[in-house]
Enzyme design. Structure first.
Site, PDB file in Angstrom:
ATOM      1  N   ASP A  96      28.153  13.540   3.116  1.00 59.10           N
ATOM      2  CA  ASP A  96      28.182  13.069   4.490  1.00 59.10           C
ATOM      3  C   ASP A  96      29.614  12.916   4.998  1.00 59.10           C
ATOM      4  O   ASP A  96      30.512  12.522   4.262  1.00 59.10           O
ATOM      5  CB  ASP A  96      27.458  11.717   4.559  1.00 59.10           C
ATOM      6  CG  ASP A  96      27.333  11.186   5.964  1.00 59.10           C
ATOM      7  OD1 ASP A  96      26.658  11.832   6.775  1.00 59.10           O
ATOM      8  OD2 ASP A  96      27.925  10.120   6.253  1.00 59.10           O
TER       9      ASP A  96
ATOM     10  N   GLU B 296      28.707  18.313   5.106  1.00 54.07           N
ATOM     11  CA  GLU B 296      28.526  18.076   6.541  1.00 54.07           C
ATOM     12  C   GLU B 296      29.935  17.997   7.130  1.00 54.07           C
ATOM     13  O   GLU B 296      30.564  16.944   7.137  1.00 54.07           O
ATOM     14  CB  GLU B 296      27.769  16.778   6.810  1.00 54.07           C
ATOM     15  CG  GLU B 296      27.426  16.608   8.282  1.00 54.07           C
ATOM     16  CD  GLU B 296      27.480  15.178   8.773  1.00 54.07           C
ATOM     17  OE1 GLU B 296      26.993  14.926   9.884  1.00 54.07           O
ATOM     18  OE2 GLU B 296      28.019  14.302   8.075  1.00 54.07           O
TER      19      GLU B 296
END
Length: 813
Positions: free
Chosen positions: A487, A540
């Site tokens: 993330d 990401e």
């Protein structure tokens, strides 16, 4: 000394402030490890708690026993009568006042040098710290010697033996007496190699060295507690086995590593614990274990002693998951928030439902939003406090293993979101863990994350980097996770991320790149891939950082795949426009092919796109309900045919109209046959299942995702028609023709150039306008024969009918 009534307060933050006053110790349950027959026998004799309070009355004692009754605990033994040979130990030399004060203050770095037993002239000196005890007696095979009460919970004496024996302590309180092994008679339970690797920041199995570990040590069953706290003046173990008073259990410092250790005999699985840390300024803070592998159910915050007993049954999956490189394999992902997919289900209950649902839809993988423990459910797991513990909201770590095992046995890979970019500021967790910045950067500007009110890790500190790298491989090895979606990578890579001028400092080259974070990501990826064949890491990353999926030995970050945030943003912008206006935004759908092969991409329609006012996927589409569903279906057909892997968030597979909420999850009632419009939603779900089925069966859609030879435009410029036509090729050159039409009209006799295939024609293999999916069922029923009519730079072409707001796939017959 008169014992006071123990506090029964729990482990929540509000309870800890009350500093409970009594001491008790939990026994090892029947499942505690025993490595040898002798060790098993030793474990069997350790059946009493190691220290217990003396309640103020008999009724209070009964109440205490009732509250403490649970598996793994044993009642205190009654006071034993004095036996022949019992004697008082001779008085011991007085304890140094400085040592005494430091032990009581909790800032002693070497309690084993003061407590426990050691030979002196004339016998063996034994000293114990047992608050609230009335007496302490040393028990050996030959001697039972009562120690002298030195006040403040200290007991000492010289036992008339020549060398230190294997001994136990009989501790008498006002209303009960117990027998325990003395924690301070044990050698360190952590080896020199472990300490060397920790100091070097290279311990790839850090979870086996730090945290709490049930074990047999020197023939006695118990639990080893180890924690890294280099700035602490002292550390003590506290838990439900001490009624949250850690006075009696100071840990020892293991040299310059900053590691503190204590082996507690008689403590086993299920015990709740924390660390009482004396900060550099002498104040105390009580912290959860950063390396805890199990936690209490939030909002309770204690760590839990645990060990795995799960027997894996996914050997075949693990042996073959790496047979084909992920970028050359079908990879279709269903993103799930476990706590709300079916609210109220446990991990084991999810294992009975989720694998079959995902398999029926044909997805190859699930991606789990963060499962690491987090205090606030509304963060969806993206503000982690327990990096090594699956959230206890749905069960135990072994229960989570059971779910992963079930998915693997259904042929489904498991990816989990991993959050090494930041952590919350909760004062019982990582923030200023030992009184100073430790896991976070010492520079406040580098430490504070501007977007989420959290703290960023100090990637330049070897121990912190080790904590995170080991954590990545921990999930892959201990839980058989098949991939990590990392993330917020962009927030790690740039020093000026979400910061204004004056809020950040450049690197030593004057740039904004965070080279410490780059080195960490490279080390993490290299380590994960080396240790775990078949695992994929996914970034990401929302910027144009070069080489995200380039190997580390070529200067890249080393990820296997990268989320294509640009494709997501551009394509959603296009389909949100009214059809009459889409011709002005045609390049939003074609621009992705300009950079399609710069990285290995995943096309994500994730949870982030269907919350916080962004609307559900179908609700983004203009027009009436029929047009919204048709555009939704056409968009999914375009997405599945576009180069790159696919990811779809739960609820979007059946065109849920409302935004996702973690409070109630997907609107499953839309599929209930008693709901009059359920057919509309079932149709979209039928399409997703068929998209995955055809996708998996046609290598042209995935085999050459990352090379230009796998794609060719037929017509990328038909802006007036809102048409996109392209070819996909497999490794043998076999093509698939994908045509997406984003106008609400039927176009007859639409001509497209096609390659020579030597076949009789082209046949529909999927049409998102089919009646089965809720469409108008405009079809190309017969194979379309190629004609010698030049079109789009090719000598032959086909004439087809384009359904309204639909994507159609064709293959040569």
């Amino acid at each position: 000394m008169t014992a006071r009534k123990p506090s029964r307060k729990g482990s929540r933050k509000t309870a800890e402030a009350a500093a409970p006053e009594a001491v008790s110790v939990e026994t090892v349950p029947a499942t505690a490890p025993a490595e040898t027959a002798e060790a098993a026998e030793a474990a069997a004799t350790t059946t009493e708690p190691a220290a217990a309070p003396a309640p103020a009355s008999a009724s209070a004692s009964a109440s205490a026993s009732a509250k403490r009754a649970r598996p793994g605990r044993a009642a205190a033994v009654p006071p034993l009568p004095r036996q022949a040979g019992d004697a008082s130990a001779r008085p011991a030399p007085a304890l140094d006042l400085a040592d005494r004060g430091r032990l009581l203050a909790g800032d002693h770095h070497d309690p084993h040098a003061v407590l426990g037993a050691r030979p002196i002239p004339g016998g063996v000196l034994v000293r114990a710290l047992r608050p609230f005890a009335r007496s302490v007696t040393v028990l050996t095979d030959d001697v039972q010697a009562e120690l002298h009460d030195d006040g403040d919970g200290f007991f000492s004496g010289v036992v008339p033996v020549k060398e230190v024996p294997a001994y136990r302590l009989r501790v008498a309180y006002e209303d009960n007496t117990i027998e325990v092994d003395d924690p301070y008679r044990f050698w360190p339970s952590l080896g020199e190699l472990d300490l060397h690797l920790i100091a070097e920041g290279r311990h790839e199995e850090l979870w086996r060295a730090l945290g709490s570990e049930p074990m047999v040590h020197q023939g006695v069953a118990g639990t080893r507690f180890t924690v890294w706290a280099p700035n602490a003046r002292g550390v003590r173990v506290t838990g439900d086995f001490t009624y949250w008073d850690g006075t009696a259990l100071p840990m020892r410092s293991l040299g310059s590593t900053g590691v503190w250790e204590l082996f507690l005999p008689g403590i086993g699985e299920g015990a709740l614990y924390k660390y009482d840390i004396c900060r550099p300024d002498g104040s105390h803070t009580v912290r959860a274990d950063p390396m805890a592998r199990r936690t209490e159910v939030p909002p309770a915050t204690a760590s839990v002693v645990t060990a795995s007993h799960h027997e894996w049954r996914d050997d075949d999956w693990m042996a073959h998951r790496g047979d084909r490189p992920v970028h050359e394999a079908p990879f279709s992902v269903y993103e799930v928030h476990l706590a709300s997919w079916r609210p109220g289900l446990t991990y084991r209950q999810l294992a009975d439902q989720l694998p079959s649902y995902v398999k029926d839809l044909g997805f190859t993988h699930v991606e789990l939003m963060p499962v690491s423990e987090h205090p606030f459910g509304g963060s969806w797991g993206y503000q982690v406090t327990g990096f090594y513990a699956p959230t206890s909201r749905m069960g135990t770590p072994d229960d989570f293993r059971y779910l992963v095992d079930a998915l693997h046995r259904a042929g489904i890979g498991v990816i989990m979101d991993w959050v090494p970019a930041h952590f919350p500021r909760d004062d019982w967790a990582l923030a200023e863990f030992d009184g100073r910045p430790l896991y976070e950067h010492a520079d406040p500007q580098r430490a504070a994350h501007p977007d989420w009110g959290t703290l960023e890790f100090d990637y330049g500190r070897t121990e912190v980097r080790n904590f995170l790298v080991a954590n990545a491989t921990y999930w892959c090895e201990e839980f058989h996770i098949d991939g990590l979606r990392v993330d917020a990578v962009a927030s790690m890579l740039y020093l000026d991320y979400s910061r204004e001028d004056g809020q950040w400092s450049p690197n030593d080259q004057g740039g904004r790149e965070n080279w410490d974070a780059v080195a960490f990501l490279q080390e993490m990826n290299a380590t994960v891939y080396r240790r775990n064949p078949g695992v994929v890491t996914i970034a990401e990353e929302s910027t144009a950082w070069d080489g995200v999926t380039r190997p580390t030995d070529s200067g890249g970050l080393g990820f296997g795949l990268k989320w294509n945030m640009g494709w997501m943003h551009d394509s959603l912008l296009y389909v949100a426009k009214e059809p009459v206006h889409r011709k002005y935004h045609h390049n939003e759908m074609t621009f992705s092919m300009v950079y399609a092969y710069s990285e290995n991409y995943v096309l994500p329609i994730s949870h982030d796109e269907v919350v916080h006012g962004k609307r559900a996927l179908v609700a983004k589409m203009p027009g009436d309900w029929w047009q919204q569903r048709a555009t939704h279906r056409a968009y999914l057909g375009f997405m599945w045919a576009h180069p790159g892997k696919q990811l779809l968030f739960m609820g979007q597979e059946f065109a849920q109209g409302a935004e996702w909420s973690e409070g109630h999850g997907p609107d499953w009632w839309l599929l209930d046959p008693t709901y009059e419009a359920s057919g509309d939603h079932r149709g979209v779900r039928n399409l997703v299942g068929d998209l995955n089925a055809v996708y998996g069966a046609v290598p042209a859609l995935w085999q050459r995702d990352t090379v230009p030879e796998g794609f060719s435009w037929v017509d990328g410029g038909a802006a007036e028609d809102n048409v996109f036509a392209f070819l996909r090729y497999d490794a043998d050159g076999s093509p698939l023709l994908a045509v997406s039409h984003f106008s609400p009209v039927v176009r007859h006799d639409y001509r497209l150039g096609v390659p020579e295939t030597g076949t009789e024609g082209w046949v529909e293999v999927l049409n998102t306008d089919a009646d089965r999916y809720g469409g108008s069922d405009v079809r190309n029923a017969e194979p379309l024969k190629a004609e010698a009519v030049p079109a789009h730079g090719r000598p032959s072409s086909i004439s087809l009918t384009l359904p309204p707001l639909a994507t159609v796939w064709f293959r040569p017959t």
